[in-house]
Design a protein around this motif. Structure first.
Motif, mmCIF file in Angstrom:
data_model
loop_
_atom_site.group_PDB
_atom_site.id
_atom_site.type_symbol
_atom_site.label_atom_id
_atom_site.label_comp_id
_atom_site.label_asym_id
_atom_site.label_seq_id
_atom_site.Cartn_x
_atom_site.Cartn_y
_atom_site.Cartn_z
ATOM 1 N N LEU A 58 -3.766 4.979 -20.260
ATOM 2 C CA LEU A 58 -3.392 6.349 -20.612
ATOM 3 C C LEU A 58 -3.701 6.632 -22.080
ATOM 4 O O LEU A 58 -4.223 7.699 -22.421
ATOM 5 N N ASN A 59 -3.362 5.686 -22.938
ATOM 6 C CA ASN A 59 -3.645 5.847 -24.365
ATOM 7 C C ASN A 59 -5.150 5.964 -24.585
ATOM 8 O O ASN A 59 -5.610 6.824 -25.343
ATOM 9 N N ALA B 90 -1.277 15.096 -23.040
ATOM 10 C CA ALA B 90 -0.474 14.710 -21.869
ATOM 11 C C ALA B 90 -0.557 13.216 -21.540
ATOM 12 O O ALA B 90 0.482 12.569 -21.372
ATOM 13 N N PRO B 91 -1.767 12.622 -21.454
ATOM 14 C CA PRO B 91 -1.779 11.194 -21.138
ATOM 15 C C PRO B 91 -1.157 10.338 -22.239
ATOM 16 O O PRO B 91 -0.514 9.320 -21.961
ATOM 17 N N THR B 92 -1.292 10.785 -23.477
ATOM 18 C CA THR B 92 -0.723 10.007 -24.580
ATOM 19 C C THR B 92 0.791 10.150 -24.612
ATOM 20 O O THR B 92 1.502 9.176 -24.886
ATOM 21 N N ARG C 162 0.773 2.166 -31.580
ATOM 22 C CA ARG C 162 -0.591 2.696 -31.428
ATOM 23 C C ARG C 162 -0.570 4.030 -30.683
ATOM 24 O O ARG C 162 -1.225 4.990 -31.083
ATOM 25 N N ALA C 163 0.200 4.104 -29.607
ATOM 26 C CA ALA C 163 0.276 5.345 -28.832
ATOM 27 C C ALA C 163 0.927 6.461 -29.651
ATOM 28 O O ALA C 163 0.483 7.610 -29.600
ATOM 29 N N LEU C 164 1.976 6.125 -30.401
ATOM 30 C CA LEU C 164 2.633 7.129 -31.245
ATOM 31 C C LEU C 164 1.676 7.658 -32.308
ATOM 32 O O LEU C 164 1.619 8.868 -32.567
ATOM 33 N N ALA D 213 1.947 7.808 -22.048
ATOM 34 C CA ALA D 213 1.850 6.430 -22.547
ATOM 35 C C ALA D 213 3.026 6.100 -23.459
ATOM 36 O O ALA D 213 3.625 5.023 -23.347
ATOM 37 N N VAL D 214 3.387 7.026 -24.338
ATOM 38 C CA VAL D 214 4.520 6.810 -25.246
ATOM 39 C C VAL D 214 5.810 6.664 -24.449
ATOM 40 O O VAL D 214 6.608 5.747 -24.691
#
Length: 107
Positions: free
Chosen positions: A39-40, A57-59, A82-84, A62-63
Motif C-alpha cells: 500500500l505504501n 488513500a492507500p498510504t 516511512r508510511a507516515l 498503510a498507516v
C-alpha cells in the motif's frame, strides 16, 4: 520498473500485489506487513506519476494497518515511520499542507 525509468509500468504490479495480499484470509495476519508495504509503495507510485491525490488513500490505509501492527511488534515502527513520512508528503503535494505536519512530525 520505477528504478528502470518506467514508473508508469510500476503501478499495475503494485496494485495486483495489494489485491493478492487482501485476498489472504483475515485470520492470517502473517502477510499484513507485506500489505502495508505494498500500500505504501502504491502511494509512492501514484505520487511519482504526478497523482498525489491518488496516493493519499492507500498510504492512509498503510498507516492505519501499520499502527495497529507496530503496537504488537516494535520492529514494524520503521515501516510506520516511512508510511507516515510519505503520507505527509502526499498531503502536502495534493494541496493539503494543513494535514501534512502531523504525520511528518510523528514520523
Amino acid at each position: 520498473y520505477r528504478e528502470s525509468g518506467r514508473p508508469e509500468d510500476a503501478a499495475a504490479p503494485t496494485e495486483e500485489a495489494v489485491r493478492l495480499y487482501r485476498a489472504v484470509p483475515a485470520d492470517d495476519a502473517t502477510l499484513l506487513p507485506d500489505l502495508v508495504r505494498a500500500l505504501n509503495n502504491l502511494g509512492v507510485q501514484h505520487r511519482t506519476l504526478g497523482r498525489p491525490e491518488d496516493a493519499v488513500a492507500p498510504t492512509e490505509e498503510a498507516v492505519r494497518l501499520c499502527r495497529a501492527l507496530a503496537a504488537g511488534d516494535p520492529a514494524l515502527l520503521t515501516d510506520l515511520a516511512r508510511a507516515l513520512y510519505n503520507l505527509g508528503n502526499h498531503y502536502r503535494e495534493s494541496g493539503r499542507p494543513e494535514d501534512a505536519a502531523a504525520p511528518t512530525e510523528e514520523a
